[in-house]
Design an enzyme around this catalytic site. Structure first.
Site: not given
Length: 293
Positions: A121, A142, A154, A192
């Protein structure tokens, strides 16, 4: 290369790994779930079964689809068990040294044309790829948590990732029924990079006494219409994972605004990691969650 992806290996049977196995098997791929712990494998498979059963109960899938998906998932506690997979997705703990060790070991058993992906992540895909014998066939895939429910994945190319690997990975994600967001290989990528500093700021708000746990979460749920408060969400993600991502951001971008809140560090040092340890910003050991501050 896209048509060659038939069998998926997933390294790590925890929350993310069993979720990836779940959606891949449901989409028709053969899956081998790997973990060094037989207990975690057993628990992971039980979680997949439980989550599939909930989908049946909600009429999202049929009972036949549930049975077929379970039949497509095998398990193994050795890397040799995933040697013939076309795509292997690593979903181990968010620690770079752990991931690099796994990649070094898995390259020794994988067939030469297999693609390796990391579900990291936050960690550099380029740097992780350098620990393998095939950086051109390495990519970041991800998934969001919980994997069966979240629509986004992602995709992150390392500097050496070739077009065939990217195209194959994109097609694989599409077959899972997920939407792709392509991110450049910067610390924490897109989601994130935005989400974790917000959570960290919420923890600073608690740390500095601006509000208590309930007030902070209620403010963001009712004032910003977030489905979960930031502290509740941190507990769901895992406070150790939150800390790891903030450390990657702080070190990778060298900006003080990404400094992990000392209270987050303290909770992790205490082993209060959120839902998975029954204590974090909430205590989950009773009939309902109770704020710990």
């Amino acid at each position: 290369m896209t048509s060659m992806i038939k069998k998926i290996g997933v390294i790590g049977a925890g929350q993310m790994g069993n979720g990836i196995a779940h959606v891949a098997a449901l989409a028709g791929f053969d899956v081998v779930l790997n973990d060094v712990s037989a207990d975690r494998l057993k628990s992971g498979l039980a979680t997949v079964n439980g989550n599939l059963s909930r989908q049946v109960a909600k009429k999202v899938i049929s009972e036949d689809a549930r049975a077929q998906a379970l039949g497509r998932i095998a398990s193994t506690d050795t890397l040799d068990g995933i040697a013939d997979c076309d795509l292997v997705i690593e979903s181990a703990t968010e620690k770079e040294e752990v991931k690099r060790k796994i990649f070094h070991e898995v390259c020794a058993v994988l067939k030469p044309d297999a693609i390796i992906a990391s579900n990291t992540s936050s960690i550099s895909i380029t740097r992780l790829a350098a620990a393998t014998d095939r950086p051109e066939r390495f990519i970041g895939i991800h998934f969001m948590n919980p994997v069966p429910l979240m629509e986004l994945v992602e995709l992150i190319r390392g500097i050496a990732t070739d077009d065939k690997t990217f195209d194959a990975s994109k097609e694989f994600v599409s077959k899972l029924g997920k939407q792709v967001a392509v991110s450049e290989d910067f610390p924490a990528f897109i989601v994130n990079r935005i989400l974790l500093p917000m959570i960290n700021e919420a923890i600073y708000t608690l740390y500095e006494g601006v509000g208590n746990v309930e007030a902070i979460d209620a403010a963001m749920k009712l004032g910003a219409h977030h489905p979960m408060g930031p502290l509740e969400l941190a507990d769901f993600i895992g406070l150790d994972t939150c800390l790891s991502i903030m450390q990657v951001l702080h070190e990778g971008l060298a900006d003080s605004k990404y400094r992990p809140c000392p209270l987050l560090v303290k909770y992790v040092e205490a082993g209060w990691l959120g839902r998975k340890t029954q204590r974090g910003f909430y205590d989950y050991r009773g009939p309902k969650p109770v704020p710990t501050r």
